[in-house]
Motif scaffolding. Structure first.
Motif, PDB file in Angstrom:
ATOM      1  N   GLY A 276       6.975  67.143  51.242  1.00  0.00           N
ATOM      2  CA  GLY A 276       8.325  66.630  51.054  1.00  0.00           C
ATOM      3  C   GLY A 276       9.294  67.774  50.849  1.00  0.00           C
ATOM      4  N   GLU A 280       9.038  66.139  44.030  1.00  0.00           N
ATOM      5  CA  GLU A 280       9.238  64.729  43.697  1.00  0.00           C
ATOM      6  C   GLU A 280       9.138  63.849  44.944  1.00  0.00           C
ATOM      7  N   GLU A 281       9.690  64.301  46.050  1.00  0.00           N
ATOM      8  CA  GLU A 281       9.619  63.529  47.287  1.00  0.00           C
ATOM      9  C   GLU A 281       8.178  63.437  47.786  1.00  0.00           C
ATOM     10  N   LYS A 285       5.758  59.976  48.203  1.00  0.00           N
ATOM     11  CA  LYS A 285       4.994  59.554  49.385  1.00  0.00           C
ATOM     12  C   LYS A 285       3.568  59.191  48.997  1.00  0.00           C
TER      13      LYS A 285
END
Length: 434
Positions: A276, A280-281, A285
């Protein structure tokens, strides 16, 4: 630390598995679950991997239907699928699993050799001995033969297939329209008579473009490691962390040398990635897929792995302390991995279920393209891997993320090719033609 010269690059394969390697990937609303018998789906995955200049795409295989909950039962037969995929691609290698327990050498030599001709020399064969009684009962066995018998058969199987490919000289074909098509002195019977196979030969197919399609193995047991060291030209491996990978790497490279071989034999551990733009991204996922898991079924599976009932454990609390490995009486390989995951990552029970659902004991890297590239480079430079067998938790999104974001970072560091400079799988892997 392993010393590498500036010309050495990572080798990277895409391991294609249904909708992805996460057990719940097919449950996601945006999954390609409806396309698992659509060859265009697999062609598109190969094209994405080729856009990233990957060495190859790889299919495992199974000979029985698995869990109806998991959706991991096999669909298209891989050699058939790869024949179509070869026509949709130009450069990328095409690797299929072949069972030495269920195939015969002549059948395998003809199928794999034909695909090498069709693809212009881009084929590899991953030789396995197979595992499950459910598979055996689809092939005239009451149960799987004993481990030692399977490996003895596998060794004879490999030797016979190689002899069949060598039954035609490279220059056997003359195509003299006023005389003969081929020189009979250069098309020879092999007269193989062993403990498991009787094969006269020659093969009814000229020698493959690569001479021998690339032989790949995944030796884990003593017999498996020995077979891989003597015959394999690339090796798939399982390693949770770098120290585990380094021990396996050193052992196999030592065995290859002891076998009198000087070939590079690249070692490619499995690798699960969540990439990501931020950590955090990437974690989001992972969490999205983990939330698709059927909790009761996952808890039952974990209970089998650890040999205790965990159905009433708190999903969002840390995993309760488990008995040490020395006190565990069940299969120790997976249990040891579970203990390492708990010690290293300190997951909640829900996080552990998700971690086991995507890759199990394989290395998992979660983060930005830069941090994933950092860790891949560390494994490469410190003697843990010559490359990786990518196991995207979801497809096609997982391989798209890797190709679009991680590959450019590896290229920027000089760790991965920017263009194909060879036309065969042997060339991609730096292997000589026999």
């Amino acid at each position: 630390m392993k010393t590498r010269n500036e010309t050495e690059k990572l080798h990277i394969n895409l391991f294609i598995m249904g909708c992805g390697h996460h057990r719940a990937a097919w449950r996601h609303p945006n999954s390609c679950a409806e396309r698992l018998t659509d060859i265009a789906y697999y062609e598109s995955l190969a094209q994405i991997a080729e856009r990233g200049k990957l060495d190859a795409v790889f299919f495992a295989d199974g000979m029985s239907v698995g869990s109806m909950e998991d959706g991991f039962h096999w669909h298209l037969e891989p050699l058939t699928a790869l024949s179509a995929m070869s026509r949709a691609t130009r450069h990328i290698g095409l690797i299929s699993t072949v069972s030495s327990t269920f195939y015969t050498p002549f059948h395998a030599a003809r199928l794999v050799g034909s695909l090498d001709h069709i693809s212009g020399g881009r084929v590899g064969w991953n030789v396995v001995t197979s595992m499950f009684d459910a598979e055996a009962r689809n092939h005239n066995y009451v149960s799987m033969p004993a481990h030692a018998e399977r490996y003895a058969r596998a060794e004879e199987f490999v030797q016979t297939v190689l002899a069949l490919w060598d039954s035609w000289s490279d220059d056997a074909i003359e195509r003299d329209r006023k005389g003969r098509y081929a020189d009979p002195a250069k098309v020879r019977k092999i007269h193989h008579q062993g403990d498991h196979f009787l094969v006269d030969g020659p093969l009814n197919l000229p020698r493959p473009p690569q001479g021998h399609p690339v032989l790949i193995q995944a030796g884990a047991s003593e017999q498996g490691r020995d077979l891989a060291a003597r015959f394999a030209e690339a090796i798939y491996a399982v390693a949770y962390d770098l120290p585990t990978a380094q021990r396996y790497y050193q052992d196999i490279k030592g065995r290859v040398k002891a076998a009198g071989r000087s070939a590079p034999v690249p070692i490619l551990p499995g690798l699960v990635t969540y990439a990501g733009s931020t950590m955090e991204e990437a974690k989001a996922k992972q969490r999205t897929l983990d939330e698709c898991l059927p909790v009761e079924a996952s808890l039952r599976q974990l209970g089998l792995f650890i040999e205790q009932d965990c159905s009433d454990w708190d999903l969002d609390a840390p995993v309760p302390e488990l008995p040490p490995l020395a006190e565990f009486t069940g299969p120790q390989g997976r249990y040891s991995t579970i203990l390492r995951i708990i010690k290293t990552e300190q997951p909640t029970l829900r996080e552990l279920l998700g971690r086991l659902a995507a890759g199990g004991g394989h290395c998992t890297m979660i983060g930005t393209p830069e941090t994933i590239a950092d860790e891949m480079e560390r494994w490469f430079r410190e003697g843990g891997a010559d490359g990786f067998n990518l196991m995207p938790p979801s497809l096609p999104s997982g391989i798209e993320d890797f190709v679009e974001h991680v590959i450019p970072e590896l290229q920027r560091r000089g760790l991965f090719r920017e263009e194909y400079d060879t036309t065969t799988l042997r060339g991609h892997l730096g292997l000589e033609r026999p």
